[in-house]
Design a protein around this motif. Sequence first.
Motif, short mmCIF file in Angstrom:
data_model
loop_
_atom_site.label_atom_id
_atom_site.label_comp_id
_atom_site.label_asym_id
_atom_site.label_seq_id
_atom_site.Cartn_x
_atom_site.Cartn_y
_atom_site.Cartn_z
N ALA A 337 0.10 -18.17 -85.20
CA ALA A 337 -1.30 -17.90 -85.32
C ALA A 337 -1.41 -17.26 -86.61
CB ALA A 337 -1.61 -16.83 -84.25
N PRO A 338 -1.15 -17.74 -87.89
CA PRO A 338 -1.39 -17.05 -89.30
C PRO A 338 -2.96 -16.58 -89.31
CG PRO A 338 -0.13 -19.07 -89.02
CD PRO A 338 -0.40 -18.93 -87.92
N PRO A 339 -2.96 -15.38 -89.69
CA PRO A 339 -4.31 -14.88 -89.86
C PRO A 339 -5.27 -15.70 -90.70
CG PRO A 339 -3.03 -13.24 -90.71
CD PRO A 339 -2.14 -14.34 -89.91
N ALA A 340 -4.55 -16.19 -91.87
CA ALA A 340 -5.21 -17.13 -92.85
C ALA A 340 -5.49 -18.40 -92.43
CB ALA A 340 -4.52 -16.76 -94.33
N ASP A 341 -5.28 -18.77 -91.53
CA ASP A 341 -5.32 -20.28 -90.88
C ASP A 341 -6.43 -20.40 -89.80
OD1 ASP A 341 -3.41 -22.08 -92.68
OD2 ASP A 341 -2.13 -20.91 -91.72
N VAL A 342 -7.26 -21.31 -90.06
CA VAL A 342 -8.34 -21.85 -89.13
C VAL A 342 -7.97 -23.31 -88.50
CG1 VAL A 342 -10.45 -22.30 -88.63
CG2 VAL A 342 -10.01 -20.70 -90.29
N LYS A 343 -7.88 -24.20 -89.12
CA LYS A 343 -7.47 -25.58 -88.42
C LYS A 343 -6.35 -26.00 -89.15
CE LYS A 343 -8.64 -27.37 -85.30
NZ LYS A 343 -8.26 -27.52 -83.95
N MET A 344 -5.13 -26.50 -88.38
CA MET A 344 -4.16 -27.35 -89.09
C MET A 344 -4.28 -28.67 -88.73
SD MET A 344 -1.23 -24.52 -88.53
CE MET A 344 -1.35 -22.91 -88.82
N GLN A 345 -3.85 -29.61 -89.36
CA GLN A 345 -3.79 -30.95 -89.05
C GLN A 345 -2.54 -31.74 -89.36
OE1 GLN A 345 -7.38 -32.45 -91.22
NE2 GLN A 345 -8.63 -32.22 -89.41
#
Length: 350
Positions: A337-345
């Motif tokens: 859960a990296p705070p700078a990430d929203v959606k990974m694809q």
Amino acid sequence: MKSLVLEKKNELSLRDFPAIDREEDVLGPLDVRIKLHTVGICGSDIHYYTHGRIGHFVVNEPMILGHEASGTVIETGSGVQSLKVGDRVCMEPGIPDPNSKATRLGIYNVDPAVRFWATPPVHGILRPTCVHPEAFTFKLPDAVSFAEAAMVEPLAVGVHAATKARIKPGDIAVVMGAGPIGLVTVLSALAAGCARVFVSDLSDKKLEIAESLNPAITGVNAVTGDLFARVMKETDGWGADVVFEATGSPKAAAQIFQPLAPGGCVVMIGGQPDPISYDAGAAMVREARVENIFRYAHVFPRCVAMLASGAIDVKPLITRTFDFDESVRAFDVAASAPPADVKMQIVMPS
């Protein structure tokens, strides 16, 4: 064909999965075969990976993950009319019983017999190809990329929630949670007509991302800020017309009525694995309307149309992309859960 397989809790592998090849060997007359291009990593995928279950859905045997997808049609059944080989598409992952009462009533998403990708015992689509019904496969306009198309599934949750809220032009909304579902709900609320949206979260970085999407969005840190005070100050003490709960946190859910205006609506989006505290008195004195959503229904074409027109832009939410051979690492990164990430694809092999 290699697939990303959840072998058991906390164990993933990239390996051949002959069972799925045999299962989808035959193409029905109203089916299409799709070569997968882009697959999003969803919070439910991560939860199955780290916990081995979601509620009563338990991973008892190896299961292929993934349900947010786009791809290209490579074969069509004899009765397919709306799609052809070469069409770029996205796919709605839940297939109901066409003869069930829920489906006939138009609420097919709550059909108890629905088969939903990557929900035990149904396999997901982190694999090279899949067979899917034409009726739940949607052609993409040229203006919508594969990456954006793989965001239609989470966006559908936000659009379904905004539809349930019955938003009116000029409404004020609060969204609790700035994860992927929270942020697509923010965008959906604005597209539906909200004048302002307040969004709360524990991560300042996610709130920065939220505020960068539109000047009508105001971020409030759930720990260092006071969401209730901020909303009341900005609405002359009246409150928000709609509150969306998109955290799945019992603590957040217990506060849903605090910023709500009299006569307002609460929409419960975040999944709650256990019973939660519910302030019936606070709901009553506001004569609040409370809606619950389970996935979505009838919104995929709307989502595709809004992406194509630019009414909603999901590109800023796609913060990291992995190749398919990096899938195991991608899930480990997402689980942290990296705070700078929203959606990974994940991009599938060409």
